[in-house]
Motif scaffolding. Structure first.
Motif, PDB file in Angstrom:
ATOM      1  N   GLY A   1       0.813  -1.215   0.000  1.00 17.23           N
ATOM      2  CA  GLY A   1       0.000   0.000   0.000  1.00 17.23           C
ATOM      3  C   GLY A   1       0.845   1.262   0.000  1.00 17.23           C
ATOM      4  N   VAL A   2       1.920   1.277   0.791  1.00 17.57           N
ATOM      5  CA  VAL A   2       2.801   2.445   0.839  1.00 17.57           C
ATOM      6  C   VAL A   2       3.524   2.624  -0.495  1.00 17.57           C
ATOM      7  CG1 VAL A   2       4.882   3.376   1.943  1.00 17.57           C
ATOM      8  CG2 VAL A   2       3.073   2.395   3.345  1.00 17.57           C
ATOM      9  N   VAL A   3       4.034   1.532  -1.046  1.00 21.53           N
ATOM     10  CA  VAL A   3       4.743   1.613  -2.328  1.00 21.53           C
ATOM     11  C   VAL A   3       3.793   2.079  -3.429  1.00 21.53           C
ATOM     12  CG1 VAL A   3       5.878   0.222  -4.101  1.00 21.53           C
ATOM     13  CG2 VAL A   3       6.515  -0.057  -1.712  1.00 21.53           C
ATOM     14  N   LEU A   4       2.584   1.536  -3.471  1.00 25.07           N
ATOM     15  CA  LEU A   4       1.614   1.961  -4.487  1.00 25.07           C
ATOM     16  C   LEU A   4       1.195   3.410  -4.288  1.00 25.07           C
ATOM     17  CD1 LEU A   4      -0.746  -1.075  -5.097  1.00 25.07           C
ATOM     18  CD2 LEU A   4       0.836  -0.025  -6.684  1.00 25.07           C
ATOM     19  N   SER A   5       1.114   3.877  -3.047  1.00 30.44           N
ATOM     20  CA  SER A   5       0.760   5.273  -2.803  1.00 30.44           C
ATOM     21  C   SER A   5       1.790   6.216  -3.414  1.00 30.44           C
ATOM     22  CB  SER A   5       0.657   5.542  -1.301  1.00 30.44           C
ATOM     23  OG  SER A   5      -0.365   4.787  -0.732  1.00 30.44           O
ATOM     24  N   PHE A   6       3.067   5.929  -3.170  1.00 27.29           N
ATOM     25  CA  PHE A   6       4.119   6.754  -3.761  1.00 27.29           C
ATOM     26  C   PHE A   6       4.102   6.657  -5.285  1.00 27.29           C
ATOM     27  CE2 PHE A   6       6.081   6.527   0.514  1.00 27.29           C
ATOM     28  CZ  PHE A   6       6.254   7.893   0.706  1.00 27.29           C
ATOM     29  N   ALA A   7       3.912   5.440  -5.796  1.00 31.24           N
ATOM     30  CA  ALA A   7       3.903   5.251  -7.248  1.00 31.24           C
ATOM     31  C   ALA A   7       2.742   5.990  -7.899  1.00 31.24           C
ATOM     32  CB  ALA A   7       3.841   3.761  -7.578  1.00 31.24           C
ATOM     33  N   ILE A   8       1.584   5.938  -7.285  1.00 30.73           N
ATOM     34  CA  ILE A   8       0.420   6.648  -7.831  1.00 30.73           C
ATOM     35  C   ILE A   8       0.688   8.143  -7.899  1.00 30.73           C
ATOM     36  CG2 ILE A   8      -1.960   7.342  -7.270  1.00 30.73           C
ATOM     37  CD1 ILE A   8      -2.393   4.478  -6.256  1.00 30.73           C
ATOM     38  N   TYR A   9       1.199   8.691  -6.814  1.00 32.79           N
ATOM     39  CA  TYR A   9       1.427  10.135  -6.799  1.00 32.79           C
ATOM     40  C   TYR A   9       2.495  10.549  -7.807  1.00 32.79           C
ATOM     41  CZ  TYR A   9       2.379  14.847  -5.331  1.00 32.79           C
ATOM     42  OH  TYR A   9       2.558  16.198  -5.334  1.00 32.79           O
ATOM     43  N   PHE A  10       3.629   9.865  -7.810  1.00 29.65           N
ATOM     44  CA  PHE A  10       4.734  10.290  -8.669  1.00 29.65           C
ATOM     45  C   PHE A  10       4.477  10.022 -10.147  1.00 29.65           C
ATOM     46  CE2 PHE A  10       7.077  10.047  -4.606  1.00 29.65           C
ATOM     47  CZ  PHE A  10       7.449  11.383  -4.553  1.00 29.65           C
ATOM     48  N   CYS A  11       3.685   9.000 -10.460  1.00 31.14           N
ATOM     49  CA  CYS A  11       3.371   8.746 -11.878  1.00 31.14           C
ATOM     50  C   CYS A  11       2.317   9.713 -12.415  1.00 31.14           C
ATOM     51  CB  CYS A  11       2.890   7.315 -12.063  1.00 31.14           C
ATOM     52  SG  CYS A  11       4.208   6.109 -11.924  1.00 31.14           S
ATOM     53  N   LEU A  12       1.346  10.057 -11.592  1.00 35.10           N
ATOM     54  CA  LEU A  12       0.248  10.893 -12.075  1.00 35.10           C
ATOM     55  C   LEU A  12       0.530  12.390 -11.956  1.00 35.10           C
ATOM     56  CD1 LEU A  12      -2.859   8.910 -10.818  1.00 35.10           C
ATOM     57  CD2 LEU A  12      -1.821   8.919 -13.076  1.00 35.10           C
ATOM     58  N   ARG A  13       1.515  12.784 -11.175  1.00 37.71           N
ATOM     59  CA  ARG A  13       1.759  14.226 -11.037  1.00 37.71           C
ATOM     60  C   ARG A  13       2.320  14.829 -12.311  1.00 37.71           C
ATOM     61  NH1 ARG A  13       7.284  15.561  -7.923  1.00 37.71           N
ATOM     62  NH2 ARG A  13       8.535  14.001  -8.991  1.00 37.71           N
ATOM     63  N   ARG A  14       2.907  14.005 -13.203  1.00 41.37           N
ATOM     64  CA  ARG A  14       3.387  14.529 -14.477  1.00 41.37           C
ATOM     65  C   ARG A  14       2.226  14.924 -15.374  1.00 41.37           C
ATOM     66  NH1 ARG A  14       8.660  11.506 -16.678  1.00 41.37           N
ATOM     67  NH2 ARG A  14       9.999  12.076 -14.939  1.00 41.37           N
ATOM     68  N   ILE A  15       1.096  14.251 -15.221  1.00 43.47           N
ATOM     69  CA  ILE A  15      -0.079  14.623 -16.009  1.00 43.47           C
ATOM     70  C   ILE A  15      -0.670  15.905 -15.443  1.00 43.47           C
ATOM     71  CG2 ILE A  15      -2.396  13.893 -16.689  1.00 43.47           C
ATOM     72  CD1 ILE A  15      -1.334  11.014 -16.596  1.00 43.47           C
ATOM     73  N   THR A  16      -1.037  15.872 -14.173  1.00 42.59           N
ATOM     74  CA  THR A  16      -1.481  17.073 -13.464  1.00 42.59           C
ATOM     75  C   THR A  16      -1.433  16.793 -11.961  1.00 42.59           C
ATOM     76  OG1 THR A  16      -3.312  18.604 -13.080  1.00 42.59           O
ATOM     77  CG2 THR A  16      -3.898  16.412 -13.776  1.00 42.59           C
TER      78      THR A  16
END
Length: 141
Positions: free
Chosen positions: A91-106
């Motif tokens: 859950g922690v790893v996916l949380s970081f991955a979600i944020y860092f992957c999607l912040r490039r979009i917006t």
């Protein structure tokens, strides 16, 4: 159960649920729908969208792998502490991955997706225990 299941029986209710998708398969198989087929050269898979957003594609693949891994983990690992530790780590790893992957979009999308993911992780779900209590527990309703 319910009134329809009690009145018709489970097999007949299942049959009623199968009829609508079956009609779609039949109508598309006999080409009764008003859609034209694409020419053969246009029927290729277009990977340009996946290449354009490679981070999101990798994130989707990782989330799928984590979902399958956690499902297998529930069956194979006996210790609740080990399962809990692995689940929290994923859950922690996916949380970081979600944020860092999607912040490039917006950044707004990244924050919203992270909020939705964390809310579903933390919010308790009582659907399955309530179903068991309502259907098979002698002290249920």
């Amino acid at each position: 159960s319910g009134k329809l299941v009690e009145w018709l029986g489970p097999q007949h209710v299942f049959l009623l649920c199968v009829i609508p998708p079956f009609t779609l398969v039949i109508t598309s198989f006999f080409r009764c729908l008003p859609e034209e087929r694409l020419p053969r050269e246009q029927r290729k898979v277009n990977f340009s969208f996946l290449r354009k957003h490679i981070e999101v594609s990798i994130l989707a693949g990782c989330m799928s792998i984590v979902a399958v891994t956690l499902s297998v983990l529930q069956v194979l690992v006996e210790s609740a502490y080990i399962r809990g530790g692995i689940i929290v780590t994923c859950g922690v790893v996916l949380s970081f991955a979600i944020y860092f992957c999607l912040r490039r979009i917006t950044p707004i999308l990244a924050k919203t997706a992270l909020f939705c993911f964390l809310r579903e992780c933390v919010q308790p779900s009582l659907g399955d225990p309530m179903f068991v209590w309502m259907t098979s527990d002698p002290t249920g309703p």
